[in-house]
Design a protein around this motif. Structure first.
Motif, PDB file in Angstrom:
ATOM      1  N   LEU A   8       0.832  -1.212   0.000  1.00 21.92           N
ATOM      2  CA  LEU A   8       0.000   0.000   0.000  1.00 21.92           C
ATOM      3  C   LEU A   8       0.870   1.267   0.000  1.00 21.92           C
ATOM      4  O   LEU A   8       0.477   2.297  -0.547  1.00 21.92           O
ATOM      5  CB  LEU A   8      -0.909  -0.021   1.236  1.00 21.92           C
ATOM      6  CG  LEU A   8      -2.030   0.994   1.333  1.00 21.92           C
ATOM      7  CD1 LEU A   8      -2.957   0.905   0.135  1.00 21.92           C
ATOM      8  CD2 LEU A   8      -2.837   0.790   2.614  1.00 21.92           C
ATOM      9  N   SER A   9       2.027   1.187   0.621  1.00 19.68           N
ATOM     10  CA  SER A   9       2.914   2.356   0.686  1.00 19.68           C
ATOM     11  C   SER A   9       3.969   2.366  -0.413  1.00 19.68           C
ATOM     12  O   SER A   9       4.844   3.227  -0.426  1.00 19.68           O
ATOM     13  CB  SER A   9       3.624   2.411   2.057  1.00 19.68           C
ATOM     14  OG  SER A   9       2.680   2.628   3.083  1.00 19.68           O
ATOM     15  N   ASP A  33      -3.221  -5.215   0.547  1.00 20.43           N
ATOM     16  CA  ASP A  33      -4.439  -4.679   1.164  1.00 20.43           C
ATOM     17  C   ASP A  33      -5.519  -4.476   0.114  1.00 20.43           C
ATOM     18  O   ASP A  33      -5.339  -3.705  -0.825  1.00 20.43           O
ATOM     19  CB  ASP A  33      -4.125  -3.349   1.849  1.00 20.43           C
ATOM     20  CG  ASP A  33      -3.270  -3.543   3.086  1.00 20.43           C
ATOM     21  OD1 ASP A  33      -3.711  -4.261   3.993  1.00 20.43           O
ATOM     22  OD2 ASP A  33      -2.156  -2.992   3.134  1.00 20.43           O
ATOM     23  N   MET A  35      -9.351  -3.238  -0.489  1.00 26.23           N
ATOM     24  CA  MET A  35     -10.439  -2.455   0.122  1.00 26.23           C
ATOM     25  C   MET A  35     -11.540  -2.221  -0.902  1.00 26.23           C
ATOM     26  O   MET A  35     -11.254  -2.068  -2.092  1.00 26.23           O
ATOM     27  CB  MET A  35      -9.899  -1.105   0.598  1.00 26.23           C
ATOM     28  CG  MET A  35      -8.674  -1.220   1.496  1.00 26.23           C
ATOM     29  SD  MET A  35      -8.114   0.397   2.042  1.00 26.23           S
ATOM     30  CE  MET A  35      -6.534  -0.026   2.769  1.00 26.23           C
ATOM     31  N   HIS A  64      -4.984  -9.293   2.544  1.00 25.57           N
ATOM     32  CA  HIS A  64      -5.809  -8.771   3.645  1.00 25.57           C
ATOM     33  C   HIS A  64      -7.058  -8.132   3.053  1.00 25.57           C
ATOM     34  O   HIS A  64      -6.997  -7.052   2.467  1.00 25.57           O
ATOM     35  CB  HIS A  64      -4.961  -7.755   4.435  1.00 25.57           C
ATOM     36  CG  HIS A  64      -5.697  -7.022   5.511  1.00 25.57           C
ATOM     37  ND1 HIS A  64      -5.155  -5.912   6.146  1.00 25.57           N
ATOM     38  CD2 HIS A  64      -6.908  -7.227   6.088  1.00 25.57           C
ATOM     39  CE1 HIS A  64      -6.017  -5.464   7.053  1.00 25.57           C
ATOM     40  NE2 HIS A  64      -7.094  -6.232   7.032  1.00 25.57           N
ATOM     41  N   MET A  66     -10.389  -6.138   3.227  1.00 23.79           N
ATOM     42  CA  MET A  66     -11.169  -5.184   4.032  1.00 23.79           C
ATOM     43  C   MET A  66     -12.405  -4.864   3.206  1.00 23.79           C
ATOM     44  O   MET A  66     -12.511  -3.803   2.577  1.00 23.79           O
ATOM     45  CB  MET A  66     -10.332  -3.925   4.302  1.00 23.79           C
ATOM     46  CG  MET A  66      -9.257  -4.129   5.345  1.00 23.79           C
ATOM     47  SD  MET A  66      -7.942  -2.891   5.242  1.00 23.79           S
ATOM     48  CE  MET A  66      -6.881  -3.695   4.062  1.00 23.79           C
ATOM     49  N   MET A 135      -5.398  -5.809  14.125  1.00 21.97           N
ATOM     50  CA  MET A 135      -5.170  -4.456  13.611  1.00 21.97           C
ATOM     51  C   MET A 135      -4.663  -3.565  14.743  1.00 21.97           C
ATOM     52  O   MET A 135      -5.264  -3.511  15.822  1.00 21.97           O
ATOM     53  CB  MET A 135      -6.462  -3.850  13.049  1.00 21.97           C
ATOM     54  CG  MET A 135      -6.988  -4.487  11.772  1.00 21.97           C
ATOM     55  SD  MET A 135      -5.792  -4.634  10.437  1.00 21.97           S
ATOM     56  CE  MET A 135      -5.348  -2.924  10.131  1.00 21.97           C
ATOM     57  N   GLY A 142      -2.590   3.598   5.143  1.00 22.49           N
ATOM     58  CA  GLY A 142      -1.238   3.401   5.643  1.00 22.49           C
ATOM     59  C   GLY A 142      -0.795   4.626   6.422  1.00 22.49           C
ATOM     60  O   GLY A 142      -1.466   5.659   6.403  1.00 22.49           O
ATOM     61  N   ASP A 173      -0.787  -5.568  12.314  1.00 24.38           N
ATOM     62  CA  ASP A 173      -0.795  -4.708  11.119  1.00 24.38           C
ATOM     63  C   ASP A 173      -1.165  -3.275  11.492  1.00 24.38           C
ATOM     64  O   ASP A 173      -2.271  -3.030  11.986  1.00 24.38           O
ATOM     65  CB  ASP A 173      -1.819  -5.283  10.125  1.00 24.38           C
ATOM     66  CG  ASP A 173      -1.907  -4.515   8.816  1.00 24.38           C
ATOM     67  OD1 ASP A 173      -1.109  -3.592   8.601  1.00 24.38           O
ATOM     68  OD2 ASP A 173      -2.797  -4.866   8.010  1.00 24.38           O
ATOM     69  N   GLY A 174      -0.235  -2.342  11.215  1.00 24.13           N
ATOM     70  CA  GLY A 174      -0.521  -0.915  11.379  1.00 24.13           C
ATOM     71  C   GLY A 174       0.461  -0.226  12.311  1.00 24.13           C
ATOM     72  O   GLY A 174       0.552  -0.582  13.478  1.00 24.13           O
ATOM     73  N   GLY A 175       1.197   0.720  11.769  1.00 24.82           N
ATOM     74  CA  GLY A 175       2.094   1.530  12.594  1.00 24.82           C
ATOM     75  C   GLY A 175       3.268   0.778  13.195  1.00 24.82           C
ATOM     76  O   GLY A 175       3.861   1.237  14.183  1.00 24.82           O
ATOM     77  N   VAL A 193       3.225  -6.716   9.776  1.00 22.48           N
ATOM     78  CA  VAL A 193       3.042  -6.011   8.503  1.00 22.48           C
ATOM     79  C   VAL A 193       3.692  -4.643   8.686  1.00 22.48           C
ATOM     80  O   VAL A 193       3.554  -4.033   9.749  1.00 22.48           O
ATOM     81  CB  VAL A 193       1.537  -5.834   8.196  1.00 22.48           C
ATOM     82  CG1 VAL A 193       1.337  -5.015   6.926  1.00 22.48           C
ATOM     83  CG2 VAL A 193       0.860  -7.191   8.098  1.00 22.48           C
TER      84      VAL A 193
HETATM   85  C1  DX5 Z   1      -4.273  -0.508   6.822  1.00 22.70           C
HETATM   86  C2  DX5 Z   1      -3.581  -1.653   6.166  1.00 22.70           C
HETATM   87  C3  DX5 Z   1      -2.147  -1.814   6.473  1.00 22.70           C
HETATM   88  C4  DX5 Z   1      -1.279  -0.645   6.080  1.00 22.70           C
HETATM   89  C5  DX5 Z   1      -0.155  -0.615   7.068  1.00 22.70           C
HETATM   90  O1  DX5 Z   1      -5.613  -0.618   6.530  1.00 22.70           O
HETATM   91  O2  DX5 Z   1      -4.218  -2.866   6.540  1.00 22.70           O
HETATM   92  O3  DX5 Z   1      -1.639  -3.033   5.933  1.00 22.70           O
HETATM   93  O4  DX5 Z   1      -0.748  -0.735   4.786  1.00 22.70           O
HETATM   94  O5  DX5 Z   1       0.603   0.516   6.823  1.00 22.70           O
HETATM   95  P1  DX5 Z   1       1.554   1.136   7.930  1.00 22.70           P
HETATM   96  O6  DX5 Z   1       2.603   0.085   8.245  1.00 22.70           O
HETATM   97  O7  DX5 Z   1       2.099   2.341   7.260  1.00 22.70           O
HETATM   98  O8  DX5 Z   1       0.709   1.441   9.125  1.00 22.70           O
END
Ligand code: DX5
Ligand code: ZN
Length: 213
Positions: A8-9, A33, A35, A64, A66, A135, A142, A173-175, A193
Protein backbone atom coordinates in the motif's frame (compact mmCIF):
# COMPACT_ATOMS: atom_id res chain seq x y z
CA UNK A 1 9.70 -12.43 13.56
CA UNK A 2 8.43 -12.74 10.00
CA UNK A 3 8.02 -9.49 8.07
CA UNK A 4 5.35 -8.74 5.48
CA UNK A 5 5.85 -5.33 3.85
CA UNK A 6 2.55 -3.78 2.76
CA UNK A 7 2.61 -2.64 -0.85
CA UNK A 8 0.00 0.00 0.00
CA UNK A 9 2.91 2.36 0.69
CA UNK A 10 4.88 1.36 -2.44
CA UNK A 11 5.30 3.63 -5.46
CA UNK A 12 2.60 2.27 -7.79
CA UNK A 13 4.31 4.05 -10.72
CA UNK A 14 7.07 1.44 -10.53
CA UNK A 15 5.34 -1.45 -8.79
CA UNK A 16 7.40 -4.24 -10.37
CA UNK A 17 10.64 -2.73 -9.07
CA UNK A 18 9.07 -2.12 -5.66
CA UNK A 19 8.03 -5.78 -5.37
CA UNK A 20 11.42 -7.03 -6.50
CA UNK A 21 13.17 -4.74 -4.01
CA UNK A 22 11.36 -6.14 -0.95
CA UNK A 23 11.78 -9.74 -2.15
CA UNK A 24 15.52 -9.23 -2.72
CA UNK A 25 15.60 -7.31 0.56
CA UNK A 26 14.67 -10.49 2.44
CA UNK A 27 10.98 -10.07 3.28
CA UNK A 28 9.04 -13.20 4.31
CA UNK A 29 5.61 -12.42 2.83
CA UNK A 30 4.06 -9.68 0.67
CA UNK A 31 1.06 -8.02 2.30
CA UNK A 32 -1.65 -6.93 -0.16
CA UNK A 33 -4.44 -4.68 1.16
CA UNK A 34 -7.74 -5.07 -0.65
CA UNK A 35 -10.44 -2.45 0.12
CA UNK A 36 -13.91 -2.07 -1.34
CA UNK A 37 -14.88 1.49 -0.34
CA UNK A 38 -17.72 0.10 1.83
CA UNK A 39 -16.22 -1.83 4.74
CA UNK A 40 -13.49 0.83 4.91
CA UNK A 41 -13.56 4.41 3.59
CA UNK A 42 -10.91 3.79 0.93
CA UNK A 43 -10.29 1.69 -2.17
CA UNK A 44 -7.11 0.02 -3.34
CA UNK A 45 -6.29 -2.46 -6.05
CA UNK A 46 -8.10 -5.28 -7.81
CA UNK A 47 -6.94 -8.49 -9.47
CA UNK A 48 -5.86 -6.60 -12.62
CA UNK A 49 -3.02 -5.13 -10.55
CA UNK A 50 -2.52 -7.92 -8.02
CA UNK A 51 -2.03 -10.44 -10.89
CA UNK A 52 1.21 -8.79 -12.09
CA UNK A 53 2.27 -8.37 -8.43
CA UNK A 54 1.92 -12.12 -7.95
CA UNK A 55 4.01 -12.69 -11.09
CA UNK A 56 6.81 -10.37 -9.96
CA UNK A 57 6.83 -11.79 -6.42
CA UNK A 58 9.32 -14.41 -5.29
CA UNK A 59 7.73 -14.50 -1.83
CA UNK A 60 4.21 -15.70 -0.93
CA UNK A 61 1.26 -13.31 -0.90
CA UNK A 62 -0.62 -12.42 2.29
CA UNK A 63 -3.92 -10.92 1.11
CA UNK A 64 -5.81 -8.77 3.65
CA UNK A 65 -9.45 -8.30 2.68
CA UNK A 66 -11.17 -5.18 4.03
CA UNK A 67 -14.46 -5.78 2.23
CA UNK A 68 -18.12 -6.55 2.88
CA UNK A 69 -18.48 -9.50 0.52
CA UNK A 70 -15.63 -11.84 1.46
CA UNK A 71 -16.75 -14.75 -0.68
CA UNK A 72 -16.84 -12.62 -3.85
CA UNK A 73 -13.30 -11.31 -3.28
CA UNK A 74 -11.95 -14.76 -2.38
CA UNK A 75 -13.14 -16.02 -5.77
CA UNK A 76 -11.33 -13.11 -7.45
CA UNK A 77 -7.99 -13.71 -5.72
CA UNK A 78 -7.88 -17.50 -5.32
CA UNK A 79 -6.45 -18.04 -8.85
CA UNK A 80 -3.34 -16.07 -7.78
CA UNK A 81 -2.60 -18.81 -5.23
CA UNK A 82 -1.86 -16.62 -2.20
CA UNK A 83 -0.45 -18.28 0.92
CA UNK A 84 -2.93 -16.51 3.23
CA UNK A 85 -6.22 -14.70 2.80
CA UNK A 86 -7.44 -12.88 5.88
CA UNK A 87 -10.94 -11.50 6.35
CA UNK A 88 -12.48 -9.29 9.04
CA UNK A 89 -14.68 -10.94 11.65
CA UNK A 90 -16.69 -7.68 11.75
CA UNK A 91 -17.77 -8.09 8.11
CA UNK A 92 -18.73 -11.76 8.16
CA UNK A 93 -21.94 -13.44 9.38
CA UNK A 94 -20.64 -16.95 8.68
CA UNK A 95 -16.90 -16.97 9.41
CA UNK A 96 -16.69 -20.74 9.78
CA UNK A 97 -18.14 -21.20 6.29
CA UNK A 98 -15.55 -18.79 4.83
CA UNK A 99 -12.74 -20.66 6.58
CA UNK A 100 -13.96 -23.92 5.04
CA UNK A 101 -14.12 -22.27 1.62
CA UNK A 102 -10.50 -21.07 1.90
CA UNK A 103 -9.32 -24.53 3.06
CA UNK A 104 -11.09 -26.08 0.10
CA UNK A 105 -9.16 -23.74 -2.20
CA UNK A 106 -5.83 -24.68 -0.59
CA UNK A 107 -5.38 -21.19 0.94
CA UNK A 108 -4.44 -20.71 4.60
CA UNK A 109 -7.33 -18.96 6.38
CA UNK A 110 -6.77 -16.00 8.71
CA UNK A 111 -9.21 -13.79 10.62
CA UNK A 112 -8.66 -10.09 11.27
CA UNK A 113 -9.76 -8.26 14.42
CA UNK A 114 -10.31 -4.50 14.40
CA UNK A 115 -8.95 -2.57 17.40
CA UNK A 116 -12.24 -2.94 19.33
CA UNK A 117 -12.79 -6.68 18.73
CA UNK A 118 -11.81 -9.15 21.43
CA UNK A 119 -9.74 -12.34 21.03
CA UNK A 120 -12.46 -14.20 22.96
CA UNK A 121 -14.91 -13.47 20.12
CA UNK A 122 -13.00 -15.92 17.90
CA UNK A 123 -11.95 -18.48 20.53
CA UNK A 124 -14.05 -21.25 18.95
CA UNK A 125 -12.61 -20.58 15.49
CA UNK A 126 -8.95 -20.78 16.52
CA UNK A 127 -8.58 -24.50 15.89
CA UNK A 128 -9.57 -23.92 12.24
CA UNK A 129 -7.25 -20.98 11.58
CA UNK A 130 -3.63 -20.68 10.44
CA UNK A 131 -3.30 -17.06 11.56
CA UNK A 132 -5.06 -14.24 13.41
CA UNK A 133 -4.33 -10.69 12.29
CA UNK A 134 -4.68 -7.99 14.94
CA UNK A 135 -5.17 -4.46 13.61
CA UNK A 136 -3.05 -1.90 15.45
CA UNK A 137 -4.67 0.98 13.52
CA UNK A 138 -8.16 1.48 12.13
CA UNK A 139 -8.11 -0.24 8.73
CA UNK A 140 -8.23 1.83 5.57
CA UNK A 141 -4.99 3.79 5.33
CA UNK A 142 -1.24 3.40 5.64
CA UNK A 143 0.93 5.64 7.78
CA UNK A 144 -1.28 5.82 10.89
CA UNK A 145 -0.18 5.80 14.53
CA UNK A 146 0.21 2.48 16.35
CA UNK A 147 -2.50 1.73 18.97
CA UNK A 148 -0.54 0.33 21.96
CA UNK A 149 -3.41 -1.72 23.48
CA UNK A 150 -2.77 -4.31 20.75
CA UNK A 151 0.20 -5.54 22.79
CA UNK A 152 -2.00 -6.62 25.71
CA UNK A 153 -4.48 -8.07 23.20
CA UNK A 154 -1.75 -10.11 21.50
CA UNK A 155 -0.66 -11.54 24.86
CA UNK A 156 -4.28 -12.53 25.65
CA UNK A 157 -4.71 -14.08 22.22
CA UNK A 158 -1.46 -16.00 22.68
CA UNK A 159 -2.90 -17.66 25.82
CA UNK A 160 -6.02 -18.74 23.91
CA UNK A 161 -3.90 -19.98 21.00
CA UNK A 162 -1.70 -22.04 23.33
CA UNK A 163 -4.85 -23.68 24.67
CA UNK A 164 -6.74 -24.20 21.39
CA UNK A 165 -4.22 -24.36 18.52
CA UNK A 166 -0.51 -23.66 19.17
CA UNK A 167 0.20 -23.75 15.41
CA UNK A 168 -1.87 -20.62 14.76
CA UNK A 169 0.27 -17.52 14.10
CA UNK A 170 -0.37 -13.99 15.35
CA UNK A 171 0.13 -11.12 12.89
CA UNK A 172 -0.04 -7.40 13.71
CA UNK A 173 -0.79 -4.71 11.12
CA UNK A 174 -0.52 -0.91 11.38
CA UNK A 175 2.09 1.53 12.59
CA UNK A 176 4.74 -1.15 13.15
CA UNK A 177 8.34 0.12 13.36
CA UNK A 178 11.67 -0.53 15.07
CA UNK A 179 10.36 1.13 18.28
CA UNK A 180 7.43 -1.21 18.98
CA UNK A 181 8.83 -4.41 17.44
CA UNK A 182 10.39 -5.70 20.67
CA UNK A 183 7.16 -5.29 22.67
CA UNK A 184 5.32 -7.15 19.91
CA UNK A 185 7.87 -9.95 19.97
CA UNK A 186 7.58 -10.25 23.73
CA UNK A 187 3.77 -10.44 23.52
CA UNK A 188 4.07 -13.51 21.25
CA UNK A 189 3.55 -11.94 17.82
CA UNK A 190 4.94 -14.04 14.92
CA UNK A 191 4.42 -11.82 11.85
CA UNK A 192 4.35 -8.05 11.41
CA UNK A 193 3.04 -6.01 8.50
CA UNK A 194 4.98 -2.83 7.77
CA UNK A 195 4.02 -0.37 5.04
CA UNK A 196 5.30 3.15 5.59
CA UNK A 197 8.19 1.99 7.79
CA UNK A 198 9.68 -0.15 4.99
CA UNK A 199 8.66 1.82 1.90
CA UNK A 200 9.38 5.17 3.58
CA UNK A 201 12.97 4.16 4.32
CA UNK A 202 15.97 4.71 2.06
CA UNK A 203 17.14 1.09 2.48
CA UNK A 204 14.30 -1.48 2.33
CA UNK A 205 16.55 -4.40 3.18
CA UNK A 206 17.88 -2.68 6.30
CA UNK A 207 14.34 -1.73 7.40
CA UNK A 208 13.09 -5.30 6.92
CA UNK A 209 16.03 -6.75 8.86
CA UNK A 210 15.47 -4.33 11.73
CA UNK A 211 12.05 -5.96 12.24
CA UNK A 212 13.24 -9.57 11.94
CA UNK A 213 13.98 -9.78 15.68
C1 DX5 B 1 -4.27 -0.51 6.82
C2 DX5 B 1 -3.58 -1.65 6.17
C3 DX5 B 1 -2.15 -1.81 6.47
C4 DX5 B 1 -1.28 -0.65 6.08
C5 DX5 B 1 -0.15 -0.62 7.07
O1 DX5 B 1 -5.61 -0.62 6.53
O2 DX5 B 1 -4.22 -2.87 6.54
O3 DX5 B 1 -1.64 -3.03 5.93
O4 DX5 B 1 -0.75 -0.73 4.79
O5 DX5 B 1 0.60 0.52 6.82
P1 DX5 B 1 1.55 1.14 7.93
O6 DX5 B 1 2.60 0.08 8.25
O7 DX5 B 1 2.10 2.34 7.26
O8 DX5 B 1 0.71 1.44 9.12
ZN1 ZN C 1 -3.24 -4.75 5.95
Amino acid sequence: MLVAPSILSADFGKLNEEIKAICDGGCDLIHVDVMDGHFVPNMTIGPVVVGPVAKAATKPLDIHLMVEDNSFFIDLYAPLKPEYISFHIESEKHPHRVIQKLRGLGIKPAIVLNPHSTPESIEYLLEDLDMVLLMSVNPGFGGQKFIPSVIEKAAKLKELINKRNPNCLIEVDGGVNDKNIHDLKEAGVDVVVAGSYVYGSSDYSKAIKSLQV
